[in-house]
Design a protein around this motif. Sequence first.
Motif, short mmCIF file in Angstrom:
data_model
loop_
_atom_site.label_atom_id
_atom_site.label_comp_id
_atom_site.label_asym_id
_atom_site.label_seq_id
_atom_site.Cartn_x
_atom_site.Cartn_y
_atom_site.Cartn_z
N HIS A 1 21.61 5.55 5.48
CA HIS A 1 20.62 5.21 4.46
C HIS A 1 18.94 5.39 5.01
O HIS A 1 18.80 4.73 6.02
CB HIS A 1 20.81 3.79 3.87
N VAL A 2 18.28 5.93 4.39
CA VAL A 2 16.80 6.30 4.75
C VAL A 2 15.99 5.73 3.75
O VAL A 2 16.21 6.08 2.68
CB VAL A 2 16.77 7.81 5.15
N TYR A 3 14.99 5.07 4.10
CA TYR A 3 14.23 4.28 3.32
C TYR A 3 12.78 4.84 3.31
O TYR A 3 12.21 4.79 4.52
CB TYR A 3 14.07 2.71 3.25
N VAL A 4 11.93 4.94 2.50
CA VAL A 4 10.38 5.39 2.44
C VAL A 4 9.52 4.52 1.59
O VAL A 4 10.00 4.41 0.52
CB VAL A 4 10.45 6.67 2.47
N THR A 5 8.53 4.05 1.73
CA THR A 5 7.62 3.56 0.77
C THR A 5 6.24 3.49 1.35
O THR A 5 5.87 4.05 2.55
CB THR A 5 7.83 2.01 0.57
N HIS A 6 5.20 3.05 0.61
CA HIS A 6 3.87 3.05 0.93
C HIS A 6 3.37 1.67 0.43
O HIS A 6 3.24 1.36 -0.40
CB HIS A 6 2.73 4.22 0.48
N LEU A 7 3.06 0.86 1.57
CA LEU A 7 2.75 -0.46 1.54
C LEU A 7 1.18 -0.43 0.99
O LEU A 7 0.46 0.42 1.07
CB LEU A 7 2.77 -1.60 2.60
N ASP A 8 0.75 -1.50 0.03
CA ASP A 8 -0.60 -1.73 -0.50
C ASP A 8 -1.54 -1.61 0.51
O ASP A 8 -1.26 -2.25 1.62
CB ASP A 8 -0.63 -2.82 -1.27
N TYR A 9 -2.73 -1.33 0.38
CA TYR A 9 -3.58 -0.80 1.32
C TYR A 9 -4.95 -1.81 1.15
O TYR A 9 -5.69 -1.63 2.06
CB TYR A 9 -4.30 0.49 1.21
N ARG A 10 -4.93 -2.48 0.28
CA ARG A 10 -6.04 -3.68 0.02
C ARG A 10 -6.08 -4.80 1.04
O ARG A 10 -5.02 -5.11 1.50
CB ARG A 10 -5.92 -4.01 -1.44
N PRO A 11 -7.23 -5.19 1.26
CA PRO A 11 -7.50 -6.27 2.32
C PRO A 11 -6.60 -7.56 2.16
O PRO A 11 -6.09 -8.03 3.15
CB PRO A 11 -9.21 -6.61 2.15
N ASP A 12 -6.52 -8.00 1.02
CA ASP A 12 -5.60 -9.23 0.65
C ASP A 12 -4.24 -8.74 0.85
O ASP A 12 -3.67 -8.05 0.36
CB ASP A 12 -5.75 -9.67 -0.79
N PRO A 13 -3.45 -9.53 1.81
CA PRO A 13 -2.36 -9.27 2.25
C PRO A 13 -1.07 -9.69 1.25
O PRO A 13 0.12 -9.43 1.62
CB PRO A 13 -2.05 -9.90 3.62
N ALA A 14 -1.52 -10.34 0.33
CA ALA A 14 -0.43 -10.94 -0.72
C ALA A 14 0.42 -10.03 -1.04
O ALA A 14 1.78 -10.35 -1.28
CB ALA A 14 -0.91 -11.75 -1.74
N VAL A 15 0.24 -9.02 -1.57
CA VAL A 15 0.97 -7.91 -2.29
C VAL A 15 1.89 -7.29 -1.17
O VAL A 15 2.96 -6.96 -1.19
CB VAL A 15 0.18 -6.73 -3.00
#
Length: 111
Positions: A84-98
């Motif tokens: 299993h291979v997973y890929v994503t792009h995490l949110d880039y904004r300064p607030d780390p909550a998302v």
Amino acid sequence: RDLAGELARRLRMYVSFAPIYSLDPAEPGGPRAEYGVAVLSRHRIVSAENHEITRLSTQDPNPVPAPAPGFGEAVVRVRGLPVHVYVTHLDYRPDPAVRVAQVADTRRIMA
């Protein structure tokens, strides 16, 4: 342009594309504009899924965290075994909550 597909063809690889956004065509009858993440593999991809994780829209002027696609999972066959291979792009904004929510979603899906 299908950049992931084009790259896969040029590299002689298999591709799995997981769209985050699928936007209406710029011109009637034209292709949809899709943006997302991709897995390229020299091993055959036997299945793929686009999971939802918490996202903040970049299209909405007042985004609210909500589930949206963009956490791609591809299963490739390596020496007869599924990997299993997973890929994503995490949110880039300064607030780390998302990003914190995205990592929690990622861990839940991978479990």
